[in-house]
Design an enzyme around this catalytic site. Structure first.
Site, PDB file in Angstrom:
ATOM      1  N   LYS A  26      -2.851 -38.086  -8.983  1.00 19.71           N
ATOM      2  CA  LYS A  26      -4.068 -38.592  -9.623  1.00 19.71           C
ATOM      3  C   LYS A  26      -4.101 -38.094 -11.070  1.00 19.71           C
ATOM      4  O   LYS A  26      -3.953 -36.884 -11.318  1.00 19.71           O
ATOM      5  CB  LYS A  26      -5.272 -38.055  -8.848  1.00 19.71           C
ATOM      6  CG  LYS A  26      -6.518 -38.899  -8.911  1.00 19.71           C
ATOM      7  CD  LYS A  26      -7.527 -38.329  -7.906  1.00 19.71           C
ATOM      8  CE  LYS A  26      -8.845 -39.037  -7.957  1.00 19.71           C
ATOM      9  NZ  LYS A  26      -9.856 -38.327  -7.148  1.00 19.71           N
TER      10      LYS A  26
HETATM   11  O1  G3P Z   1     -13.149 -38.168  -6.278  1.00 17.66           O
HETATM   12  C1  G3P Z   1     -13.675 -39.021  -7.230  1.00 17.66           C
HETATM   13  C2  G3P Z   1     -15.108 -39.451  -6.956  1.00 17.66           C
HETATM   14  O2  G3P Z   1     -15.197 -40.086  -5.727  1.00 17.66           O
HETATM   15  C3  G3P Z   1     -16.133 -38.362  -7.171  1.00 17.66           C
HETATM   16  O3  G3P Z   1     -17.398 -38.755  -6.746  1.00 17.66           O
HETATM   17  O4  G3P Z   1     -19.656 -38.086  -6.010  1.00 17.66           O
HETATM   18  O5  G3P Z   1     -18.373 -36.568  -7.542  1.00 17.66           O
HETATM   19  O6  G3P Z   1     -19.324 -38.734  -8.371  1.00 17.66           O
HETATM   20  P1  G3P Z   1     -18.747 -37.995  -7.211  1.00 17.66           P
END
Ligand code: G3P
Length: 218
Positions: free
Chosen positions: A83
């Protein structure tokens, strides 16, 4: 639509994998920090548990170090997906890794222009963050719709739209209607997909009526 879970907690991954509905796992540096575990140890354990792609994110932002980290992570397992952030350095690393056959997930995507660049760089997945856009009063789902539409215009693009930063079941359903290929969500949101009050009510009535028959199947 493929279902990935966004967590670095082994018990949560085991629980979801046991349903047979889990297609992959995504992690990020914040989730690794939350787990309190060694990055490589936890990723290797996840790669063992799940057959599908497991995203592990680079930590550096400068091109040279990011490239070294990416190449190191790429050796960890067959199903590893490196990633990288949606930056100029990240996309340079993405192009090199994709050309050599490594799966790459380009993360922190907040615009259609960025998604177009990621597809040109050969990303396996582009991760637009719907929840974080909604948080700042932008329409996260509109971005998903735009990217799906743009990618569909170019048959030579093979990048899959991976809906990330998912906060609720509606994010998943609406993205599925738009034709997004993958979504990644926290375990709590995936569990919410099962629920409907009429299912609970109907099941309670069936259980009571069955009891009244005095029969048993086994
Ligand atoms: O891992 C990437 C993403 O899904 C993170 O989500 O909830 O931290 O905005 P969030």
């Amino acid at each position: 639509m493929k279902f990935f879970v966004d967590t670095a907690e082994i018990d949560e991954i085991k629980d979801l994998a046991s349903t047979g509905l889990l297609d992959g796992v995504t992690t990020n540096p914040s989730l690794i920090a939350k787990s309190g575990r060694n990055f490589k140890d936890v990723i290797l354990q996840i790669c063992d548990l799940v057959d599908g792609p497991v995203s592990a994110e680079v930590a550096s932002t400068d091109y040279d170090t990011m490239r070294k980290e990416a190449k190191e992570i790429a050796t960890w397992a067959e199903n590893i997906t490196v990633k990288v952030p949606l930056t100029e350095a990240g996309l340079k690393v993405c192009k090199e890794l994709s050309d050599s056959g490594t799966m790459v997930n380009v993360t922190l995507c907040f615009s259609a222009a960025q998604a177009l660049l990621a597809a040109k760089a050969g990303a396996t997945f582009i991760s637009p963050f719907v929840g974080r856009l909604d948080d700042i009063s932008h329409d996260g789902l509109q971005l998903i719709s735009d990217i799906v539409r743009i990618y569909a215009n170019y048959p030579d693009f093979h990048t899959e739209v991976l809906v990330a930063s998912v906060r609720n079941p509606l994010h998943i359903i609406d993205s599925a209607k738009m034709g997004a290929h993958v979504m990644t969500a926290p375990p709590k949101v995936i569990k919410q997909l099962y629920n409907h009050p009429l299912t609970d009510k109907g099941l309670a009535a069936f259980v009571e009526d069955w009891k009244a028959t005095g029969q048993s199947i086994l």
